[in-house]
Design an enzyme around this catalytic site. Structure first.
Site, short mmCIF file in Angstrom:
data_model
loop_
_atom_site.label_atom_id
_atom_site.label_comp_id
_atom_site.label_asym_id
_atom_site.label_seq_id
_atom_site.Cartn_x
_atom_site.Cartn_y
_atom_site.Cartn_z
CB SER A 147 36.64 38.63 32.86
OG SER A 147 36.89 39.75 31.74
NE ARG A 216 36.09 36.45 21.74
CZ ARG A 216 35.78 36.03 22.16
NH1 ARG A 216 35.15 37.72 23.06
NH2 ARG A 216 36.23 35.17 22.93
CG ASP A 318 44.13 41.70 33.61
OD1 ASP A 318 44.09 42.19 32.34
OD2 ASP A 318 43.81 41.05 34.33
CG HIS A 351 41.35 39.85 31.39
ND1 HIS A 351 41.01 40.40 32.14
CD2 HIS A 351 39.98 39.60 30.61
CE1 HIS A 351 39.69 40.02 32.65
NE2 HIS A 351 39.17 39.41 31.15
CG ASP A 352 42.47 34.89 27.59
OD1 ASP A 352 41.54 35.87 27.56
OD2 ASP A 352 43.59 34.91 26.54
#
EC number: 2.3.1.31
Length: 399
Positions: A147, A216, A318, A351-352
Site C-alpha cells: 500500500s 475510517r 484492488d 486492496h486488503d
C-alpha cells in the site's frame, strides 16, 4: 532475537523546511544481522513497527491487537526472520511511538497538534535511512512494502538507489488516482468538520471521534471490492440482537440496520480507540502528495539510477491501487532498464488482499529474497505473440 525500541534521532529537518528538535522513532527488529541480510519492511497507512509476532506473545503491540503481517514475516515465513535481519520502523507523523502530532513538543510542553510540520513519504524514507545508519546497516538486501508502504519503497529506489539490492512494491502505485484523492479529501473533511477537532488542538478535551470514525469507514470501503462486500454482507439485515447507535433520524428506525453498516460501525469504533485523528490527516496527506515522477522527467527517469531487481505485486480486485497502475509502474521500470517482474494475483478481496491472503503474497516475496527474479518464468508483456495483458509470474512456481 526480537528487539522493540525507540531511538532519538535528534533534530530532524522535514522536506517542508520545518524542523523539530527531536525525532523519536519506534522500531522493531527480528533476527540477527550478518552484514548483508537486512530487510526493511515499510508499513501501510495506519500500521506500526509491529510487523511480526513477538516470541513472548505479548499483547503490548503499540496499540495494535496483533502483528499486521505476522503470516508473512517470522520464523519459517516468506520473510524468514531466521535468515534475514528484518527492520520495521513506525513513520514520522504516526501515533505508534514515533514523533507525531500527538507527541509533546519539548519547547512548549504541550502536544504539537497541527503545529507539527507537514510530513511526506520522503521524510519517512529519510528517517528510516537515519535509523539504519544508527543500527549499523548500510546496503539492504531488500526493501519491501505494501500500500503506501509500497510508495515508501519507490521513494527508496529514487532517493537511495544504491542502498538496496532488491525491492518489492505490493498493492501500490506511482501515485494515487483522482478518485482516491477525492475520497481521502472527504475523509479528512469528516475529521476537520467534527466540532471537537478544534483546529487540531483537542488533546486536553474531547477528541473528534465521530469525524475519525467516518473517515475510517470511507477507508474501509476503499479497501474492499464489490465482490468481497457482496460475499461478506450482501443486503442482509444485521438482526434484532445487533447493538447499534440511535438512528440518525426518526425515519431511519423503519429501515433495516444492515450487516454492512454494522461492520463499518464496528471497525470505526475499534479504530478511534487506537488511532489519532491528526495522524490520520497527516499520513493521508503524505500518501496523496506522493508522486514518483516529482522532480524527474517521468517515472522511468525516477527509477533509472536503481540497478537492482524490482518485484511489483498487484491484485485483480484492488481498485485502490489497480493492476493497470502496477503494470504502468513495471513498464516504467522496463523503460529504465530495471530488472522487473509484475506478479498479478487473482483475488476478489480488494486492496486488503495483501494483508488477508498471505498464501498468495508470501511465495513471490520469498522467491525474490532467496533467488531474485532469475528464478522466475515470466510471461513477457512486450512479446507480440503473448495474449496476456500483463506479465504475471506463474503461480505454480510458488505452490
Amino acid at each position: 532475537m526480537t528487539i522493540r525500541e525507540t531511538i532519538d534521532l535528534g533534530e530532524f529537518a522535514f522536506l517542508s523546511g520545518e524542523s523539530i528538535p527531536s525525532l523519536e522513532v519506534a522500531y522493531e527488529t527480528y533476527g540477527d544481522f550478518t552484514g548483508d541480510n537486512a530487510v526493511l519492511v515499510c508499513h501501510a497507512l495506519t500500521g506500526s513497527s509491529h510487523v511480526a509476532r513477538r516470541p513472548d506473545a505479548s499483547d503490548d503491540t503499540a496499540g495494535q491487537a496483533r502483528a499486521w503481517w505476522g503470516d508473512v514475516v517470522g520464523p519459517g515465513k516468506a520473510i524468514d526472520t531466521t535468515e534475514y535481519f528484518v527492520v520495521c520502523a513506525n513513520v514520522p507523523g504516526s501515533c505508534y511511538g514515533t514523533t507525531g502530532p500527538a507527541s509533546t513538543n519539548p519547547e512548549t510542553g504541550e502536544p504539537y497538534g497541527t503545529d507539527f510540520p507537514p510530513v511526506t513519504v520522503g521524510d519517512w524514507t529519510r528517517a528510516q535511512r537515519h535509523l539504519l545508519d544508527e543500527l549499523g546497516v548500510g546496503r539492504l538486501h531488500a526493501v519491501v512494502g505494501g500500500s503506501v508502504g509500497g510508495m515508501n519503497v519507490l521513494d527508496w529506489l529514487r532517493r537511495y538507489p544504491d542502498d538496496t539490492e532488491r525491492a518489492a512494491v505490493v498493492a501500490a502505485a506511482a501515485r494515487l488516482d483522482p478518485q482516491c484523492l477525492a475520497l481521502d479529501a472527504v475523509a479528512r473533511r469528516a475529521i476537520t468538520g467534527d466540532s471537537n477537532w478544534n483546529g487540531g488542538h483537542y488533546y486536553d478535551g474531547p477528541a473528534p471521534d465521530d469525524g475519525l470514525a467516518r473517515a475510517r469507514q470511507i477507508g474501509h470501503i476503499m479497501y474492499l471490492s464489490k465482490a468481497s462486500m457482496s460475499r461478506k454482507f450482501g443486503r442482509r439485515s444485521a438482526g434484532r440482537e445487533t447493538v447499534r447507535e440511535e438512528p440518525p433520524d426518526p425515519a431511519a428506525a423503519f429501515f433495516p440496520y444492515r450487516e454492512v453498516e454494522s461492520y463499518l460501525d464496528y471497525q470505526a469504533d475499534k479504530f478511534v480507540d487506537r488511532f489519532d485523528a491528526n495522524s490520520y490527516l497527516y499520513l493521508t496527506r503524505a500518501m496523496d502528495e506522493f508522486d514518483l515522477s516529482a522532480g524527474y522527467e517521468g517515472d522511468a527517469d525516477a527509477l533509472a539510477a536503481f540497478d537492482g531487481e524490482l518485484l511489483v505485486v498487484s491484485f485483480t480486485g484492488d481498485w485502490h491501487f489497480t493492476v493497470e497502475q502496477s503494470e504502468s509502474l513495471a513498464e516504467a521500470a522496463r523503460e529504465a532498464d530495471v530488472d522487473v517482474a509484475h506478479h498479478v494475483v487473482d483475488s476478489d478481496h480488494g486492496h486488503d488482499a495483501f494483508l488477508v491472503e498471505p498464501e498468495k503474497v508470501g511465495p513471490p516475496l520469498s522467491g525474490l529474497l532467496e533467488e531474485g527474479l532469475s528464478a522466475r518464468a515470466i510471461v513477457d508483456a512486450d512479446d507480440p505473440d503473448d495474449d496476456d495483458d500483463f506479465a504475471p509470474v506463474h503461480a505454480s512456481l510458488f505452490s
